[in-house]
Design a protein around this motif. Structure first.
Motif, short mmCIF file in Angstrom:
data_model
loop_
_atom_site.label_atom_id
_atom_site.label_comp_id
_atom_site.label_asym_id
_atom_site.label_seq_id
_atom_site.Cartn_x
_atom_site.Cartn_y
_atom_site.Cartn_z
N ARG A 13 37.29 37.48 50.28
CA ARG A 13 36.67 38.36 49.14
C ARG A 13 37.76 38.76 48.25
NH1 ARG A 13 38.85 43.27 49.69
NH2 ARG A 13 39.92 44.18 51.78
N PRO A 14 37.38 38.98 47.05
CA PRO A 14 38.18 39.29 46.00
C PRO A 14 39.23 40.48 46.33
CG PRO A 14 36.30 39.14 45.10
CD PRO A 14 35.90 39.32 46.50
N GLY A 15 40.49 40.27 45.93
CA GLY A 15 41.53 41.25 46.37
C GLY A 15 42.12 41.32 48.00
N ALA A 16 41.47 40.48 48.71
CA ALA A 16 41.84 40.54 50.22
C ALA A 16 43.33 40.30 50.19
CB ALA A 16 41.10 39.50 50.95
N LEU A 33 44.78 27.31 51.00
CA LEU A 33 43.76 27.78 51.90
C LEU A 33 42.72 28.62 51.48
CD1 LEU A 33 43.15 28.20 54.94
CD2 LEU A 33 44.49 30.31 54.94
N LEU A 34 42.99 29.43 50.36
CA LEU A 34 41.91 30.09 49.82
C LEU A 34 41.20 29.15 48.90
CD1 LEU A 34 44.03 33.06 48.38
CD2 LEU A 34 42.28 33.08 50.39
N ASP A 35 41.59 28.04 48.35
CA ASP A 35 41.08 27.15 47.47
C ASP A 35 39.85 26.39 48.51
OD1 ASP A 35 40.54 25.42 45.15
OD2 ASP A 35 41.04 23.97 46.47
N CYS A 36 40.36 26.09 49.74
CA CYS A 36 39.55 25.25 50.48
C CYS A 36 38.24 26.05 51.11
CB CYS A 36 40.30 24.64 51.76
SG CYS A 36 41.31 23.78 51.82
N LEU A 37 38.82 27.43 51.39
CA LEU A 37 37.46 28.58 51.78
C LEU A 37 36.55 28.41 50.65
CD1 LEU A 37 39.69 31.17 53.43
CD2 LEU A 37 38.37 29.31 54.73
N ALA A 38 37.06 28.64 49.35
CA ALA A 38 36.16 28.87 48.31
C ALA A 38 35.12 27.87 48.12
CB ALA A 38 37.00 29.07 47.08
N ARG A 39 35.74 26.47 48.53
CA ARG A 39 34.83 25.25 47.85
C ARG A 39 34.22 24.79 49.29
NH1 ARG A 39 39.62 21.67 45.79
NH2 ARG A 39 37.85 20.26 45.50
N GLY A 40 34.50 25.55 50.29
CA GLY A 40 33.74 24.94 51.85
C GLY A 40 34.13 23.92 52.15
N LEU A 41 35.60 23.83 52.05
CA LEU A 41 36.16 22.22 52.38
C LEU A 41 36.93 22.37 53.82
CD1 LEU A 41 37.86 21.40 49.17
CD2 LEU A 41 35.83 20.34 49.97
N PRO A 42 36.92 21.38 54.44
CA PRO A 42 37.59 21.29 55.86
C PRO A 42 39.14 21.36 55.37
CG PRO A 42 36.85 18.84 55.51
CD PRO A 42 36.32 19.85 54.22
N GLY A 123 36.94 40.08 56.18
CA GLY A 123 37.26 40.71 54.70
C GLY A 123 38.33 41.79 54.79
N ALA A 124 39.23 41.72 55.79
CA ALA A 124 40.30 42.71 55.88
C ALA A 124 41.49 42.33 54.83
CB ALA A 124 41.08 42.58 57.22
N GLY A 125 42.50 43.09 54.47
CA GLY A 125 43.49 42.99 53.74
C GLY A 125 44.69 42.02 54.49
N LEU A 126 45.38 41.54 53.74
CA LEU A 126 46.42 40.31 54.26
C LEU A 126 47.65 40.44 53.60
CD1 LEU A 126 46.82 37.96 56.18
CD2 LEU A 126 45.80 36.38 54.33
N LEU A 127 48.79 40.44 54.38
CA LEU A 127 50.06 40.60 53.94
C LEU A 127 50.77 39.46 54.85
CD1 LEU A 127 52.43 41.75 52.20
CD2 LEU A 127 52.72 43.11 54.10
N VAL A 128 51.20 38.24 54.36
CA VAL A 128 51.77 37.15 54.85
C VAL A 128 53.36 37.24 54.38
CG1 VAL A 128 52.22 34.49 54.92
CG2 VAL A 128 49.80 35.80 54.78
#
Length: 386
Positions: A13-16, A33-42, A123-128
């Protein structure tokens, strides 16, 4: 539980993402990773980064084992095999989009990748925070109000050594990738006074197998995680069936784990008590014979840790008279008094055969990306076959 084979990870989700650490060690991997998720890629994740796993269609994920057995293996699994446990954790522990996750390790390590994908899927926030110093990690975890922390025991010990005012906002600590000893558990309870601390046992091939909490008997890694069935084979070999198993290895020359029906072997030896609590003896590959007695090298490491060794590891060298000789590697400056104490602790806890022939002090214990000791590197250092 939904059909695990057909599910796909949800786009973030935006801002996650609320941060990627001061050093941005994983910034590129996280963007990919975010790009793969947005585009539905493996997804293909490794220590070199994250990229689409072409030409395979979604929903598949490729990640890598820690390499603690001497070779890094590429694990192929369905998205649904992890999503199934995301949903268990959400329902069992009350995780939600209101949480903020803290991830301390590199996204090429399956534990860190799992935590990241769970946060994004819920949909949680994330800090790496991979690559940041423990002091900076503590500061950022506190400032962000992180409520869910996924980490290895080594990463948790580093946080404790960093000091600071504590992390009262943390409500869940999930620890995997190694044994959580009593001292580390007590330290985390003081650092995160409002957190439930849960240790889980599993592997890259199996995901969750057991989970332990405050009510688990001492020495146990807990009872079967929801949906997991545990079977003990000959000599206590642990076999597991669950919705969370991997599909196989990507490398064609790697043999699959042994099977008993729909259960796969973990490579570990253990036993179950009457209440269904699992106790581990150690890895079958790390059981050696010393003076005609079987010895698990994990037991040697546990005895040394209990005696105050700090970061340490044990390996075994062939010995023509005794079968094997145990060599201990300890991080730190040369300390003859500590070496004598460690030998005595191993002898008292396990018997004369378990006392290390040598205790070698190293400025820095070699570690894998998973923060486990690099046993293959130590074997090469001491002249043994990895």
């Amino acid at each position: 539980m939904k059909d695990a084979a057909r599910q796909c990870f949800a786009p973030a989700r935006p801002g996650a993402v609320i941060g990627c650490g001061a050093r941005n060690q994983n910034a590129a991997a996280l963007r990919a990773l975010l790009d793969c998720l947005a585009r539905g890629l493996p997804i293909h994740a490794s220590q070199q980064g994250i990229r689409p796993a072409t030409p395979d269609p979604a929903p598949f994920l490729y990640c890598q084992s820690s390499g603690s057995g001497g070779r890094v293996k590429t694990i192929r699994r369905s998205h649904g095999s992890w999503i199934a446990s995301f949903e268990v954790n959400r329902d069992s522990f009350g995780l939600s989009a209101h949480d903020r996750y803290g991830v301390l390790g590199n996204l090429g390590h399956s534990l860190s990748l799992y935590a990241t994908l769970e946060a994004l899927h819920l949909g949680a926030g994330l800090l790496v925070l991979a690559g940041d110093s423990p002091r900076n990690q503590m500061r950022q975890l506190a400032q962000a109000g992180v409520s869910v922390l996924y980490a290895t025991p080594t990463q948790l010990r580093r946080l404790q050594l960093a000091g600071g005012p504590g992390l009262p906002a943390v409500s869940h600590v999930f620890c995997g990738g190694g044994k959580l000893d009593d001292a580390c558990r007590d330290g985390m309870a003081a650092l995160c006074p409002n957190a439930a601390i849960r240790e889980f046992y599993g592997a890259s091939e199996t995901s969750f197998i057991t989970i332990a909490d405050a009510g688990t008997p001492a020495g146990s890694v807990g009872r079967a995680y929801p949906g997991v069935r545990i079977r003990l084979g000959e000599a206590g070999r642990i076999f597991v069936a669950s919705p969370y198993l991997f599909d196989g290895y990507h490398e064609p020359d790697l043999a699959p784990p042994p099977r008993e029906g729909n259960h796969i072997g973990t490579g570990d030896i253990g036993w179950l008590d009457a209440g269904g609590h699992l106790f581990l003896r150690g890895r079958e590959s790390r059981m050696v014979t010393v003076a005609d007695r079987n010895l698990f090298l994990e037991d040697v490491e546990a005895a040394m840790a209990a005696a105050g060794a700090g970061p340490c590891a044990a390996i075994a060298l062939p010995d023509p008279q005794r079968g094997h000789a145990v060599i201990a590697a300890v991080e730190g400056a040369q300390d003859d008094a500590l070496a004598a104490r460690l030998r005595r602790a191993c002898r008292d806890a396990l018997g004369d055969h378990a006392a290390p022939r040598r205790v070698v002090f190293l400025p820095r214990l070699p570690l894998l990306a998973s923060d486990k000791p690099d046993l293959a590197a130590l074997a090469r250092l001491f002249g043994a076959a990895p």
